[in-house]
Design an enzyme around this catalytic site. Structure first.
Site, mmCIF file in Angstrom:
data_model
loop_
_atom_site.group_PDB
_atom_site.id
_atom_site.type_symbol
_atom_site.label_atom_id
_atom_site.label_comp_id
_atom_site.label_asym_id
_atom_site.label_seq_id
_atom_site.Cartn_x
_atom_site.Cartn_y
_atom_site.Cartn_z
ATOM 1 C CG HIS A 149 -0.718 7.221 7.539
ATOM 2 N ND1 HIS A 149 -1.729 6.727 8.332
ATOM 3 C CD2 HIS A 149 0.313 6.332 7.672
ATOM 4 C CE1 HIS A 149 -1.328 5.605 8.910
ATOM 5 N NE2 HIS A 149 -0.103 5.349 8.543
ATOM 6 C CG HIS B 170 -0.190 0.216 2.517
ATOM 7 N ND1 HIS B 170 0.488 -0.787 3.163
ATOM 8 C CD2 HIS B 170 -0.008 1.330 3.254
ATOM 9 C CE1 HIS B 170 1.043 -0.310 4.258
ATOM 10 N NE2 HIS B 170 0.773 0.987 4.336
HETATM 11 ZN ZN ZN Z 1 1.016 2.699 5.703
#
Ligand code: ZN
Length: 212
Positions: free
Chosen positions: A57, A51
Protein backbone atom coordinates in the site's frame (compact mmCIF):
# COMPACT_ATOMS: atom_id res chain seq x y z
CA UNK A 1 -18.19 -18.17 24.37
CA UNK A 2 -18.67 -14.49 23.68
CA UNK A 3 -17.94 -13.43 20.15
CA UNK A 4 -17.63 -9.77 19.22
CA UNK A 5 -18.07 -8.98 15.54
CA UNK A 6 -15.86 -5.93 15.13
CA UNK A 7 -16.40 -5.73 11.35
CA UNK A 8 -18.30 -2.88 9.76
CA UNK A 9 -21.30 -3.77 7.63
CA UNK A 10 -20.47 -3.01 4.01
CA UNK A 11 -23.09 -0.88 2.35
CA UNK A 12 -23.38 2.23 0.22
CA UNK A 13 -23.96 4.19 3.42
CA UNK A 14 -20.53 3.42 4.84
CA UNK A 15 -18.21 6.43 4.79
CA UNK A 16 -15.14 6.02 2.58
CA UNK A 17 -11.92 7.99 2.36
CA UNK A 18 -12.50 11.22 0.40
CA UNK A 19 -11.92 10.53 -3.29
CA UNK A 20 -12.00 6.74 -2.95
CA UNK A 21 -14.62 4.81 -4.90
CA UNK A 22 -17.84 4.27 -2.96
CA UNK A 23 -19.11 0.86 -1.91
CA UNK A 24 -21.58 -0.34 -4.55
CA UNK A 25 -23.82 -3.33 -3.97
CA UNK A 26 -25.94 -3.66 -7.05
CA UNK A 27 -28.54 -6.30 -7.66
CA UNK A 28 -27.90 -7.48 -11.21
CA UNK A 29 -30.42 -10.34 -11.19
CA UNK A 30 -33.64 -9.92 -9.26
CA UNK A 31 -36.35 -12.52 -8.66
CA UNK A 32 -38.71 -9.60 -8.09
CA UNK A 33 -38.10 -8.74 -11.75
CA UNK A 34 -38.62 -12.25 -13.05
CA UNK A 35 -35.12 -13.68 -12.76
CA UNK A 36 -34.66 -17.26 -11.56
CA UNK A 37 -32.24 -16.15 -8.85
CA UNK A 38 -30.92 -13.06 -7.08
CA UNK A 39 -27.37 -11.93 -7.68
CA UNK A 40 -25.47 -8.93 -6.38
CA UNK A 41 -22.41 -7.28 -7.84
CA UNK A 42 -19.89 -5.68 -5.48
CA UNK A 43 -17.61 -2.77 -6.40
CA UNK A 44 -15.42 -1.00 -3.87
CA UNK A 45 -11.91 0.03 -2.95
CA UNK A 46 -10.00 -2.63 -1.01
CA UNK A 47 -9.63 0.01 1.73
CA UNK A 48 -13.35 0.37 2.42
CA UNK A 49 -14.85 -0.80 5.67
CA UNK A 50 -12.94 -3.20 7.89
CA UNK A 51 -9.77 -4.09 6.01
CA UNK A 52 -6.06 -4.75 6.27
CA UNK A 53 -3.24 -2.86 4.64
CA UNK A 54 -0.46 -4.87 3.04
CA UNK A 55 3.05 -3.36 2.80
CA UNK A 56 2.47 -2.76 -0.93
CA UNK A 57 0.00 0.00 0.00
CA UNK A 58 2.82 2.43 0.85
CA UNK A 59 5.93 0.48 -0.27
CA UNK A 60 5.97 -0.22 -3.97
CA UNK A 61 8.10 -3.36 -3.64
CA UNK A 62 6.33 -4.48 -0.46
CA UNK A 63 4.43 -7.75 -0.18
CA UNK A 64 0.84 -7.94 -1.29
CA UNK A 65 -2.15 -9.00 0.73
CA UNK A 66 -2.41 -12.67 -0.21
CA UNK A 67 1.07 -13.19 1.27
CA UNK A 68 0.22 -11.89 4.75
CA UNK A 69 0.75 -14.41 7.52
CA UNK A 70 -2.37 -16.04 8.94
CA UNK A 71 -0.32 -16.62 12.08
CA UNK A 72 -0.20 -12.88 12.59
CA UNK A 73 -3.81 -12.33 11.54
CA UNK A 74 -5.09 -14.76 14.17
CA UNK A 75 -4.19 -15.23 17.80
CA UNK A 76 -3.99 -13.62 21.22
CA UNK A 77 -4.90 -9.96 21.07
CA UNK A 78 -5.21 -7.15 23.58
CA UNK A 79 -7.93 -4.52 23.26
CA UNK A 80 -7.12 -1.15 24.78
CA UNK A 81 -9.83 1.43 25.38
CA UNK A 82 -8.24 4.87 25.37
CA UNK A 83 -9.88 7.77 27.19
CA UNK A 84 -12.00 9.93 24.92
CA UNK A 85 -9.75 12.95 25.44
CA UNK A 86 -6.92 11.22 23.57
CA UNK A 87 -6.61 13.00 20.19
CA UNK A 88 -3.67 11.06 18.83
CA UNK A 89 -1.98 7.78 19.78
CA UNK A 90 1.51 9.12 20.41
CA UNK A 91 4.52 7.49 22.07
CA UNK A 92 3.69 9.59 25.14
CA UNK A 93 0.12 8.24 25.26
CA UNK A 94 1.42 4.68 24.80
CA UNK A 95 3.99 5.10 27.58
CA UNK A 96 1.33 6.04 30.09
CA UNK A 97 -1.19 3.42 28.94
CA UNK A 98 -0.99 0.13 30.83
CA UNK A 99 -0.27 -2.46 28.16
CA UNK A 100 0.69 -6.08 28.74
CA UNK A 101 4.30 -6.92 27.90
CA UNK A 102 5.11 -8.69 24.66
CA UNK A 103 1.69 -8.34 22.99
CA UNK A 104 1.95 -9.02 19.26
CA UNK A 105 -1.58 -7.87 18.46
CA UNK A 106 -3.14 -4.71 19.86
CA UNK A 107 -6.41 -3.04 18.92
CA UNK A 108 -7.00 0.54 19.99
CA UNK A 109 -10.50 1.57 20.91
CA UNK A 110 -10.93 5.33 20.91
CA UNK A 111 -13.74 7.83 20.73
CA UNK A 112 -13.87 7.01 16.98
CA UNK A 113 -15.96 3.92 17.72
CA UNK A 114 -18.84 6.14 18.81
CA UNK A 115 -19.29 7.15 15.16
CA UNK A 116 -19.83 3.51 14.21
CA UNK A 117 -22.19 2.98 17.11
CA UNK A 118 -24.15 6.06 16.03
CA UNK A 119 -24.14 5.12 12.33
CA UNK A 120 -22.45 8.37 11.24
CA UNK A 121 -22.36 8.24 7.43
CA UNK A 122 -20.16 11.26 6.65
CA UNK A 123 -16.41 10.76 6.58
CA UNK A 124 -14.80 12.35 9.64
CA UNK A 125 -11.35 13.93 9.28
CA UNK A 126 -10.67 14.48 12.98
CA UNK A 127 -10.38 10.80 13.81
CA UNK A 128 -7.93 9.49 16.40
CA UNK A 129 -4.96 7.66 14.84
CA UNK A 130 -1.35 6.69 15.48
CA UNK A 131 1.35 9.35 15.24
CA UNK A 132 4.76 8.75 13.69
CA UNK A 133 6.43 8.34 17.11
CA UNK A 134 3.56 6.14 18.27
CA UNK A 135 4.15 3.83 15.29
CA UNK A 136 7.86 3.73 16.12
CA UNK A 137 7.05 2.84 19.73
CA UNK A 138 4.85 -0.08 18.63
CA UNK A 139 7.47 -1.41 16.21
CA UNK A 140 10.19 -1.26 18.88
CA UNK A 141 8.02 -3.32 21.21
CA UNK A 142 7.55 -6.07 18.66
CA UNK A 143 3.91 -5.49 17.83
CA UNK A 144 3.00 -7.38 14.64
CA UNK A 145 -0.62 -6.35 14.11
CA UNK A 146 -2.19 -3.09 15.12
CA UNK A 147 -5.86 -2.26 14.79
CA UNK A 148 -7.61 1.09 14.86
CA UNK A 149 -11.27 2.02 14.95
CA UNK A 150 -11.37 4.40 12.01
CA UNK A 151 -10.38 4.05 8.38
CA UNK A 152 -6.65 4.77 8.71
CA UNK A 153 -3.89 3.97 11.19
CA UNK A 154 -2.45 7.41 10.41
CA UNK A 155 -3.85 10.86 11.09
CA UNK A 156 -5.82 12.40 8.23
CA UNK A 157 -3.23 15.01 7.28
CA UNK A 158 -0.16 12.77 7.77
CA UNK A 159 -0.84 9.43 6.10
CA UNK A 160 2.66 8.58 4.94
CA UNK A 161 4.98 8.41 8.01
CA UNK A 162 2.83 6.15 10.22
CA UNK A 163 1.99 3.77 7.36
CA UNK A 164 5.62 3.60 6.21
CA UNK A 165 6.99 2.85 9.67
CA UNK A 166 4.45 0.11 10.36
CA UNK A 167 4.46 -1.49 6.91
CA UNK A 168 8.25 -1.36 6.55
CA UNK A 169 8.51 -3.26 9.83
CA UNK A 170 6.06 -5.88 8.54
CA UNK A 171 3.30 -4.80 10.91
CA UNK A 172 -0.19 -5.57 9.60
CA UNK A 173 -2.54 -2.61 9.89
CA UNK A 174 -6.14 -3.55 10.59
CA UNK A 175 -8.31 -0.53 9.91
CA UNK A 176 -11.96 0.28 10.40
CA UNK A 177 -12.88 -1.96 13.32
CA UNK A 178 -15.83 -1.12 15.54
CA UNK A 179 -14.79 -1.48 19.17
CA UNK A 180 -17.75 0.34 20.65
CA UNK A 181 -19.06 -2.78 22.40
CA UNK A 182 -15.75 -4.39 23.32
CA UNK A 183 -14.39 -4.10 26.85
CA UNK A 184 -10.64 -3.77 27.44
CA UNK A 185 -8.96 -7.14 27.80
CA UNK A 186 -7.62 -10.29 26.18
CA UNK A 187 -9.24 -11.95 23.19
CA UNK A 188 -8.50 -14.29 20.34
CA UNK A 189 -8.53 -12.31 17.13
CA UNK A 190 -9.65 -13.91 13.89
CA UNK A 191 -9.01 -11.52 11.03
CA UNK A 192 -9.44 -13.05 7.59
CA UNK A 193 -8.79 -10.70 4.66
CA UNK A 194 -9.98 -11.76 1.23
CA UNK A 195 -7.22 -13.54 -0.69
CA UNK A 196 -6.81 -10.98 -3.47
CA UNK A 197 -3.91 -11.48 -5.89
CA UNK A 198 -1.40 -8.65 -5.95
CA UNK A 199 -3.50 -6.27 -3.87
CA UNK A 200 -2.30 -3.56 -1.48
CA UNK A 201 -5.06 -4.41 0.96
CA UNK A 202 -8.23 -6.42 1.37
CA UNK A 203 -11.57 -6.24 3.13
CA UNK A 204 -11.67 -8.56 6.15
CA UNK A 205 -14.15 -10.12 8.50
CA UNK A 206 -12.70 -9.64 11.95
CA UNK A 207 -14.02 -11.10 15.18
CA UNK A 208 -12.82 -11.26 18.75
CA UNK A 209 -13.50 -14.19 21.04
CA UNK A 210 -13.23 -13.40 24.73
CA UNK A 211 -10.53 -15.30 26.61
CA UNK A 212 -11.82 -17.04 29.74
ZN1 ZN B 1 -6.12 0.90 4.36
Amino acid sequence: MSIYDISLTLSARLPVWPGDPPVVLEQVEAMDKGAEYNMTRLAMSVHAGTHVDAPHHFLNDGRTVEALSLEVLTGLCYVVQLPHDVDEITAEVLRRTPLPEGMERILFGTRNSRWWAQGVEEFQTDFVAISEDGAQWLVERGVKLVGVDYLSVAPYHASVPTHRILLQAGVIALEGVNLSQVPRGFYDLYCLPLKLAGSDGAPARAILVRRP
